[in-house]
Design an enzyme around this catalytic site. Structure first.
Site, PDB file in Angstrom:
ATOM      1  N   THR A 114     -21.405   7.984   0.442  1.00 28.54           N
ATOM      2  CA  THR A 114     -20.505   8.809   0.205  1.00 28.54           C
ATOM      3  C   THR A 114     -21.026  10.138  -0.380  1.00 28.54           C
ATOM      4  O   THR A 114     -21.650  10.018  -1.473  1.00 28.54           O
ATOM      5  CB  THR A 114     -19.210   8.208  -0.669  1.00 28.54           C
ATOM      6  OG1 THR A 114     -19.765   8.101  -1.822  1.00 28.54           O
ATOM      7  CG2 THR A 114     -18.681   7.237   0.241  1.00 28.54           C
TER       8      THR A 114
ATOM      9  N   GLU B 286     -15.712   4.193   2.879  1.00 29.34           N
ATOM     10  CA  GLU B 286     -15.565   2.750   2.255  1.00 29.34           C
ATOM     11  C   GLU B 286     -14.742   1.948   3.171  1.00 29.34           C
ATOM     12  O   GLU B 286     -14.445   0.769   2.742  1.00 29.34           O
ATOM     13  CB  GLU B 286     -14.934   3.012   0.924  1.00 29.34           C
ATOM     14  CG  GLU B 286     -15.563   3.565  -0.354  1.00 29.34           C
ATOM     15  CD  GLU B 286     -15.639   5.026  -0.301  1.00 29.34           C
ATOM     16  OE1 GLU B 286     -15.267   5.709   0.642  1.00 29.34           O
ATOM     17  OE2 GLU B 286     -15.912   5.476  -1.519  1.00 29.34           O
TER      18      GLU B 286
ATOM     19  N   LYS C 200      -0.180  20.831  -9.881  1.00 32.19           N
ATOM     20  CA  LYS C 200       0.650  20.352 -10.770  1.00 32.19           C
ATOM     21  C   LYS C 200       1.402  21.718 -11.165  1.00 32.19           C
ATOM     22  O   LYS C 200       0.957  22.317 -12.074  1.00 32.19           O
ATOM     23  CB  LYS C 200       0.322  19.543 -11.697  1.00 32.19           C
ATOM     24  CG  LYS C 200      -0.336  18.366 -11.482  1.00 32.19           C
ATOM     25  CD  LYS C 200      -1.700  17.762 -12.273  1.00 32.19           C
ATOM     26  CE  LYS C 200      -2.419  16.914 -11.620  1.00 32.19           C
ATOM     27  NZ  LYS C 200      -3.749  17.099 -11.283  1.00 32.19           N
TER      28      LYS C 200
ATOM     29  N   TRP D 167       4.584  18.106  -8.364  1.00 36.97           N
ATOM     30  CA  TRP D 167       3.368  18.080  -7.433  1.00 36.97           C
ATOM     31  C   TRP D 167       3.536  19.008  -6.189  1.00 36.97           C
ATOM     32  O   TRP D 167       4.379  18.815  -5.403  1.00 36.97           O
ATOM     33  CB  TRP D 167       2.761  16.823  -6.827  1.00 36.97           C
ATOM     34  CG  TRP D 167       2.277  16.113  -8.023  1.00 36.97           C
ATOM     35  CD1 TRP D 167       1.890  16.373  -9.262  1.00 36.97           C
ATOM     36  CD2 TRP D 167       1.670  14.538  -7.815  1.00 36.97           C
ATOM     37  NE1 TRP D 167       1.348  15.390 -10.002  1.00 36.97           N
ATOM     38  CE2 TRP D 167       1.207  14.404  -9.252  1.00 36.97           C
ATOM     39  CE3 TRP D 167       1.822  13.817  -6.834  1.00 36.97           C
ATOM     40  CZ2 TRP D 167       0.595  13.319  -9.541  1.00 36.97           C
ATOM     41  CZ3 TRP D 167       1.107  12.501  -7.106  1.00 36.97           C
ATOM     42  CH2 TRP D 167       0.655  12.216  -8.479  1.00 36.97           C
TER      43      TRP D 167
HETATM   44  P1  ADP Z   1     -14.424  10.462   6.351  1.00 36.53           P
HETATM   45  O1  ADP Z   1     -14.996  11.694   6.193  1.00 36.53           O
HETATM   46  O2  ADP Z   1     -14.942   9.703   7.527  1.00 36.53           O
HETATM   47  O3  ADP Z   1     -13.109  10.564   6.580  1.00 36.53           O
HETATM   48  P2  ADP Z   1     -15.250  10.357   3.442  1.00 36.53           P
HETATM   49  O4  ADP Z   1     -15.296   8.937   2.767  1.00 36.53           O
HETATM   50  O5  ADP Z   1     -15.905  11.147   3.521  1.00 36.53           O
HETATM   51  O6  ADP Z   1     -14.725   9.678   4.934  1.00 36.53           O
HETATM   52  O7  ADP Z   1     -13.664  10.625   3.078  1.00 36.53           O
HETATM   53  C1  ADP Z   1     -12.458  10.301   2.899  1.00 36.53           C
HETATM   54  C2  ADP Z   1     -11.337  11.106   2.477  1.00 36.53           C
HETATM   55  O8  ADP Z   1     -11.217  11.959   3.352  1.00 36.53           O
HETATM   56  C3  ADP Z   1     -10.073  10.298   2.426  1.00 36.53           C
HETATM   57  O9  ADP Z   1     -10.035   9.665   1.194  1.00 36.53           O
HETATM   58  C4  ADP Z   1      -9.134  11.555   2.481  1.00 36.53           C
HETATM   59  O10 ADP Z   1      -9.048  12.059   1.265  1.00 36.53           O
HETATM   60  C5  ADP Z   1      -9.768  12.412   3.450  1.00 36.53           C
HETATM   61  N1  ADP Z   1      -9.343  12.199   4.733  1.00 36.53           N
HETATM   62  C6  ADP Z   1      -9.747  11.611   5.755  1.00 36.53           C
HETATM   63  N2  ADP Z   1      -8.804  11.368   6.920  1.00 36.53           N
HETATM   64  C7  ADP Z   1      -7.856  12.176   6.367  1.00 36.53           C
HETATM   65  C8  ADP Z   1      -6.487  12.800   7.236  1.00 36.53           C
HETATM   66  N3  ADP Z   1      -6.356  12.177   8.570  1.00 36.53           N
HETATM   67  N4  ADP Z   1      -5.886  13.318   6.321  1.00 36.53           N
HETATM   68  C9  ADP Z   1      -5.854  13.724   5.225  1.00 36.53           C
HETATM   69  N5  ADP Z   1      -7.151  13.334   4.484  1.00 36.53           N
HETATM   70  C10 ADP Z   1      -7.904  12.826   5.137  1.00 36.53           C
END
Ligand code: ADP
Length: 544
Positions: A185, A330, A441, A446
């Site tokens: 990641t 993950e 915040k 929030w």
């Molecule tokens: P990926 O880019 O494949 O989603 P990452 O591990 O790089 O995987 O990033 C994961 C994070 O991306 C999530 O924890 C979330 O914060 C954000 N994320 C992924 N999909 C969405 C979504 N549909 N809406 C909002 N946030 C998202």
């Protein structure tokens, strides 16, 4: 009493074997870096994967060894997915957009022995080679005619490697919990963390995403994954496609609207998957040219929140179903999908759009809980928010060789902390309020940066929007909205704030709007809020 059914391991080698045996003449099409479109079948892909599997032995690569790739979505990368994991080695896909420090760290941390790379990435590897002490070989993914002059020590040619072997090879059987692939990641702080998938987790995730409650992949699909194979295994699409015998169309390095549109039309693509920024490019291209998306049935969009305006454009203007997904590296990565239930189909257009804009319902296999700061599990009422935790058979159980990161990532019961703040409504649909470090915040409440961004992106002159919190003496933090206009448009601050007026609560309205030519994106296409915060750290809000 134990049941009496066979205990057959779930293995990646079996996926390509199945595709070759029962969908042998189904096409795999790839736009190559060398130029022409390459076309062959699952049958030929399996044969070449077997030849590669034999070549690994000759190169001294065996079970458990890490073999890295830095490559676009193309047929050679596809072969490597199956050849590497198929022999019990670990396919470590590397994101070429990572910084040099991160590239140095992950190759050394993973102890990669062999690196396969596309022509495009030869310069990156040449720069890094001195720091990748343990790499034994570099293999350039091209044919003899296109081999570049390179300083890479003992660089091998991919097509020579394949041609040097027969396909006399049987995929071995081993424990399904064997490591199959590895993806780091690209965390914005600290070292990248390695997620080490297993054959079992990969196959279970494939079954899940193929189901109609998820992406609904079948042998009647022609799939173009825009999401890169160097990031979370292209959301698992190569495996799921092999499992279902779907045609695959790999876009190679060209991900602009015009190039994608051409492949959609020529290869009769029915399903495509990618992050919102890619679709912004395509939608702008369609708007400028007046072209249509005939034949394309659905797009899956995730990785960042999908603005409602994007869902509207795909579904109402172009007749393409837009499936909003949420997940993480993950999580292999898919966790939830914003698809309506039967009872929702009778709702009004607006209500239905609101459901589709939610991150959505978990697939069977993903457990979720939202936990408040005091540790209390929040009710499914669509209001109570907190940190989202997940568990399931395709969710990380520990980071690869990283006790410190592992210790911080799980609660006492072993659930994985996503770092996302979320709510779950009474139908079970999850909504991401924000990344925990991005929530603003304001006066003890929030503000969801995602809500404000999504609303702003509905403005007819706005291409992209990002919101960050800036310090405020009275309110602690207040939102600043940063906007990229559509080409040739010049929205005023006032028109944007007025547009937001009836879409978000008054106290959530940004204190100021700045118009910029572009917003920085990270290695996986997400807006780089850390960079924006740095860029605007001395910005003074007019409300101070
Ligand atoms: P990926 O880019 O494949 O989603 P990452 O591990 O790089 O995987 O990033 C994961 C994070 O991306 C999530 O924890 C979330 O914060 C954000 N994320 C992924 N999909 C969405 C979504 N549909 N809406 C909002 N946030 C998202």
């Amino acid at each position: 009493m134990r049941g009496l059914m066979m205990d057959r391991p779930l293995l990646i080698g079996a996926l390509i074997q199945y595709a070759a045996e029962y969908h042998g003449d189904t096409e795999i099409v790839a736009r190559t870096i060398e130029g022409p479109i390459h076309r062959y079948t699952y049958c030929e892909a399996e044969r070449r994967a077997k030849q590669l599997a034999r070549a690994f032995k000759r190169l001294g690569i065996g079970p458990g060894d890490r073999v890295a790739t830095i490559a676009w979505n193309n047929h050679r990368h596809f072969e490597l997915y199956f050849a590497i994991s198929g022999i019990g080695a670990v396919c470590h896909t590397i994101n070429p957009r990572l910084f040099a420090d991160q590239l140095r760290y992950i190759v050394n941390h993973a102890e990669d022995k062999l690196l396969f790379l596309d022509l495009t990435f030869v310069p990156i590897a040449e720069k890094m080679a001195g720091e990748w002490a343990k790499l034994r070989h570099y293999v350039i993914m091209t044919d003899r005619a296109h081999m570049p002059q390179t300083s890479l020590p003992g660089a091998l040619c991919y097509e020579d490697l394949v041609a040097g072997e027969t396909a006399d090879f049987v995929w071995p059987e081993f424990d399904e919990n064997t490591a199959s692939s590895l993806c780091y990641t690209s965390g914005t702080t600290g070292n990248p963390k390695g997620v080490l998938y297993t054959h079992r987790s990969t196959l279970l995730h494939s079954f899940a995403i193929c189901s109609a409650n998820a992406v609904g992949i079948s042998m009647r699909d022609s799939i173009l994954p825009v999401v890169p194979m160097f990031h979370v295994n292209a959301w698992g699409v190569p495996y799921a496609a092999a499992m279902s015998g779907a045609k695959l169309v790999f876009p190679g390095p060209k991900l602009d609207g015009a190039s994608l549109h051409e492949l959609f039309m020529e290869e009769k693509v029915t399903l495509s998957l990618g992050v919102p920024t890619v679709w912004l490019g395509l939608l702008q291209y369609l708007e400028q040219t007046g072209k249509r998306l005939d034949g394309l049935k659905r797009v899956t969009v995730g990785g960042s929140a999908v603005p409602r305006s994007m869902i509207e454009a795909f579904e109402e203007k172009y007749g393409v179903q837009c499936i909003h997904g949420w997940g993480m590296t993950e999580m292999s990565p898919v966790g939830t999908l914003g698809l309506p239930k039967l009872k929702h189909l009778e709702r009004s257009r607006d209500e239905l759009l609101a459901i589709k804009a939610k991150q959505g319902l978990p697939m069977f296999g993903v457990d979720m809980k939202v936990v408040a700061a005091d540790g209390k599990v929040q009710p499914h009422d669509g209001k109570a928010s907190g940190e989202l935790l997940v568990r399931g058979p395709w969710i990380v159980g520990a980071y690869f060789n990283d006790d410190q990161a592992t210790a911080a990532a799980f609660d006492e019961a072993g659930w994985f902390r996503t770092g996302d703040v979320a709510t779950i409504d009474d139908d079970g649909y999850m909504i991401i309020v924000d990344r925990s470090k991005d929530v603003i915040k304001s006066g003890g409440e929030w503000i969801s940066s995602i809500d404000v961004e999504n609303a702003a992106m509905g403005h007819p002159d706005v291409a992209e929007a990002a919101v960050i919190g800036l310090p405020h003496p009275k309110w602690d933090e207040r939102p600043l909205l940063i906007v990229v206009p559509k080409p040739g448009r010049q929205p005023s601050k006032e028109s944007i704030v007025a547009f937001l007026g009836d879409k978000i609560a008054r106290w959530q309205l940004p204190d100021d709007v700045v118009i910029v030519p572009e917003i920085p994106h990270g290695a996986t296409g997400k807006v780089l809020k850390t960079r924006l915060r740095e860029q605007f750290k001395d910005y003074r809000l007019p409300t101070i």
